[in-house]
Design an enzyme around this catalytic site. Structure first.
Site, PDB file in Angstrom:
ATOM      1  N   ASP A 281      -5.038   3.735   0.157  1.00 52.51           N
ATOM      2  CA  ASP A 281      -6.128   3.975   1.124  1.00 52.51           C
ATOM      3  C   ASP A 281      -6.560   5.439   1.032  1.00 52.51           C
ATOM      4  OD1 ASP A 281      -7.868   4.000   3.253  1.00 52.51           O
ATOM      5  OD2 ASP A 281      -6.462   3.104   4.689  1.00 52.51           O
TER       6      ASP A 281
ATOM      7  N   GLU B 248     -13.301  -1.528   7.264  1.00 50.50           N
ATOM      8  CA  GLU B 248     -12.532  -1.626   8.504  1.00 50.50           C
ATOM      9  C   GLU B 248     -13.249  -0.995   9.694  1.00 50.50           C
ATOM     10  OE1 GLU B 248      -8.946   0.538   7.181  1.00 50.50           O
ATOM     11  OE2 GLU B 248      -9.366   1.977   8.753  1.00 50.50           O
TER      12      GLU B 248
ATOM     13  N   GLU C 109      -4.136  -7.307   5.477  1.00 52.20           N
ATOM     14  CA  GLU C 109      -3.248  -6.184   5.810  1.00 52.20           C
ATOM     15  C   GLU C 109      -2.285  -6.627   6.909  1.00 52.20           C
ATOM     16  OE1 GLU C 109      -5.214  -2.727   7.373  1.00 52.20           O
ATOM     17  OE2 GLU C 109      -3.452  -1.469   7.119  1.00 52.20           O
TER      18      GLU C 109
ATOM     19  N   TRP D  73     -12.473  11.444   8.216  1.00 60.26           N
ATOM     20  CA  TRP D  73     -11.122  10.962   8.550  1.00 60.26           C
ATOM     21  C   TRP D  73     -10.427  10.509   7.310  1.00 60.26           C
ATOM     22  CZ3 TRP D  73      -7.059   7.612   8.897  1.00 60.26           C
ATOM     23  CH2 TRP D  73      -6.148   7.856   9.960  1.00 60.26           C
TER      24      TRP D  73
ATOM     25  N   ARG E 103     -13.500  -5.500   4.210  1.00 64.31           N
ATOM     26  CA  ARG E 103     -12.347  -5.353   5.111  1.00 64.31           C
ATOM     27  C   ARG E 103     -12.710  -5.471   6.588  1.00 64.31           C
ATOM     28  NH1 ARG E 103      -9.068  -1.572   5.609  1.00 64.31           N
ATOM     29  NH2 ARG E 103      -7.325  -3.007   5.656  1.00 64.31           N
TER      30      ARG E 103
ATOM     31  N   TYR F  81      -2.104  12.615   7.309  1.00 64.13           N
ATOM     32  CA  TYR F  81      -3.001  11.527   6.866  1.00 64.13           C
ATOM     33  C   TYR F  81      -2.308  10.262   6.336  1.00 64.13           C
ATOM     34  CZ  TYR F  81      -4.510   9.884   2.245  1.00 64.13           C
ATOM     35  OH  TYR F  81      -4.657   9.196   1.098  1.00 64.13           O
TER      36      TYR F  81
ATOM     37  N   GLU G 177      -9.064   1.921  -1.272  1.00 63.53           N
ATOM     38  CA  GLU G 177      -9.720   1.579  -0.006  1.00 63.53           C
ATOM     39  C   GLU G 177     -10.512   2.761   0.533  1.00 63.53           C
ATOM     40  OE1 GLU G 177      -6.945  -0.097   2.726  1.00 63.53           O
ATOM     41  OE2 GLU G 177      -8.004   0.716   4.454  1.00 63.53           O
TER      42      GLU G 177
ATOM     43  N   HIS H 124      -9.016   6.632   2.905  1.00 62.36           N
ATOM     44  CA  HIS H 124      -9.440   7.001   4.258  1.00 62.36           C
ATOM     45  C   HIS H 124     -10.747   7.795   4.272  1.00 62.36           C
ATOM     46  CE1 HIS H 124      -5.305   6.078   6.040  1.00 62.36           C
ATOM     47  NE2 HIS H 124      -6.182   5.396   6.729  1.00 62.36           N
TER      48      HIS H 124
ATOM     49  N   ARG I  26       0.869  -1.184   0.000  1.00 61.98           N
ATOM     50  CA  ARG I  26       0.000   0.000   0.000  1.00 61.98           C
ATOM     51  C   ARG I  26       0.898   1.224   0.000  1.00 61.98           C
ATOM     52  NH1 ARG I  26      -3.777   2.077   5.184  1.00 61.98           N
ATOM     53  NH2 ARG I  26      -2.256   3.683   5.633  1.00 61.98           N
TER      54      ARG I  26
HETATM   55  C1  GCO Z   1      -5.716   0.919   7.656  1.00 60.88           C
HETATM   56  C2  GCO Z   1      -6.305   1.987   8.521  1.00 60.88           C
HETATM   57  C3  GCO Z   1      -5.232   2.738   9.238  1.00 60.88           C
HETATM   58  C4  GCO Z   1      -5.799   3.624  10.340  1.00 60.88           C
HETATM   59  C5  GCO Z   1      -5.920   3.005  11.683  1.00 60.88           C
HETATM   60  C6  GCO Z   1      -6.977   3.705  12.505  1.00 60.88           C
HETATM   61  O1  GCO Z   1      -6.152   0.769   6.528  1.00 60.88           O
HETATM   62  O2  GCO Z   1      -4.831   0.242   8.134  1.00 60.88           O
HETATM   63  O3  GCO Z   1      -7.116   2.855   7.778  1.00 60.88           O
HETATM   64  O4  GCO Z   1      -4.545   3.460   8.257  1.00 60.88           O
HETATM   65  O5  GCO Z   1      -4.935   4.660  10.582  1.00 60.88           O
HETATM   66  O6  GCO Z   1      -6.109   1.641  11.625  1.00 60.88           O
HETATM   67  O7  GCO Z   1      -7.261   3.044  13.690  1.00 60.88           O
HETATM   68 MG    MG Z   2      -7.768   1.859   5.982  1.00 60.96          MG
END
Ligand code: GCO
Ligand code: MG
Length: 399
Positions: free
Chosen positions: A207, A259, A336, A399, A280, A157, A233, A209, A145
């Site tokens: 990612d 996630e 991951e 976020w 995820r 970020y 992601e 986010h 990644r």
């Molecule tokens: C990932 C997550 C992390 C986050 C973290 C937040 O894909 O691994 O998005 O980047 O920062 O897990 O708790």
């Molecule tokens: Mg993530």
């Protein structure tokens, strides 16, 4: 169950751990870590679940899951589902130890020889990102990644600042600037640089986010199609599962999300309408092995593959549990993986091994994890928060 104890410790970062002991003296471990909200889950366990467990038969995993989920009246949500997950994983650990079998054997045995992982390459700028990618390529990772700071935004970020990527930091959240325009102009250019320098002989992931609207995510996905990402992601927040339909209409870049989602209901439309390619959700935040398998089975019907979250804010117990599940499910995609820091491994012992970018574990009964309570005492709880993003006009962003 005779005893259930909750430990909160910070060996490198905060972890909440549940240990259940049966009347025969068998112990089981479960991870209950919810990054930045650790004590809420510790209290949910200590104050509300532990008293319900004492005297109950640890062999009845499904029944206990239903009892805790339906019996709470209040369903779903990260705190509830993380607490239930910790109990569930500890009970699978116990069942494995009692049977003398690793958990993956209880789940049906191996479907594959090992678990392909992706690692995190990141840097504050493009040269340091490229160095990181080179390092992981040399170490034999098959999937990487790539994230780097956006110029002009103070390097924020998803990006490593020191030796390791650890966004939770400071006893109050760090408030960081964000510009979608700057990101959309910049991110495709450095992903292209990664492909130009290292070619197409490995999987490249990115990612987002949750920081884009659906139409922005569609534009991003389209602009990187020729880079053949393994996935983009969390392109947009997933509370509204419908939002992914718009992204899907415009791009063939594969999509991963889940996630921060906690139950099968949170991903139902994403899966059944084939709006994503990878789900995820994780053992720790989605109700344990029992519930995660239900999600993954639903996903298998719709050709959605797994890609569980595995950042270091999930404890080594979660990583081991993930590998047990990943080894068995027919629709595994990728896992991951970020190595935990040395302090963490002074407290948790696991038998998870990494070779050529693949994780595996030994045949030790149960999960194969031990928790060193004495070592944990050296690392008291240390409040840390994830950063908050603000747009350049000062308003709060996703976020
Ligand atoms: C990932 C997550 C992390 C986050 C973290 C937040 O894909 O691994 O998005 O980047 O920062 O897990 O708790
Ligand atoms: Mg993530």
């Amino acid at each position: 169950m005779e005893r259930a104890e909750v430990f909160v410790a910070s060996p490198g970062r905060n972890f909440v751990t549940l240990r259940i002991t049966t009347s025969d003296g068998v112990t089981g471990l479960g991870d209950a870590t919810l990054n930045g909200r650790e004590l809420a889950v510790a209290s949910y366990l200590r104050d509300h679940l532990v008293p319900l467990l004492i005297g109950r038969d640890p062999a009845r995993i499904e029944d206990i899951w239903q009892f805790l989920y339906k019996g709470a009246y209040w369903r779903r949500g990260p705190v509830t589902m993380t607490a239930i997950a910790a109990v569930d994983v500890a009970l699978w650990d116990i069942k494995g130890k009692v049977a003398g079998l690793p958990v993956y054997q209880l789940l049906g045995g191996r479907s594959r020889d090992g678990v392909m992982v992706y690692s995190h390459a990141s840097g504050t700028d493009v040269p340091s990102l490229l160095d990181d990618v080179a390092k992981f390529r040399d170490q034999g990772y098959q999937a990487i990644r790539a994230q780097t700071g956006v110029p002009g935004l103070g390097g924020s970020y998803g990006v490593r600042k020191g030796e390791v990527y650890e966004p939770a930091n400071g006893s109050l959240p760090d408030e960081q600037p964000w510009s979608t325009e700057a990101y959309l102009d910049f991110a495709p250019t450095y992903l292209r640089e990664v492909r130009e320098k290292f070619g197409y002989g490995f999987h490249l992931l990115h990612d987002v986010h949750h920081r884009l609207t659906p139409i922005e995510a569609a534009r991003f996905g389209k602009s990187v199609e020729d880079l053949r990402l393994f996935w983009m992601e969390d392109p947009t927040p997933a509370e509204n599962q419908e939002a992914f339909r718009l992204i899907r209409r415009h791009t063939t870049t594969p999509i991963a999300t889940g996630e921060i989602l906690n139950s099968i209901w949170d991903v139902k439309d994403l899966i059944t309408e084939q709006l994503i390619d990878y789900v995820r959700t994780t053992v720790v935040h989605a109700g344990g092995i029992t519930h995660l398998r239900r999600i993954f089975d639903l996903a298998a019907l719709y050709q959605v593959r797994t890609g569980s979250h595995g950042a270091t804010d999930l404890s080594p117990i979660s990583l081991a549990a993930a590998v047990h599940v990943d080894l068995t499910v027919p629709n595994f995609g990728i896992q991951e993986y970020m190595p935990h820091v040395a302090e963490t491994m002074q407290v948790f012992r696991t038998n998870v091994t990494l070779k050529n970018g693949m994780l595996d574990l030994s045949d030790e009964p149960g999960l194969g994890v031990e928790y060193d309570e004495k070592a944990a005492e050296r690392f008291p709880y240390d409040p840390k928060y994830l950063p908050v993003a603000r747009r350049l006009d000062g308003s709060v962003h996703d976020w």
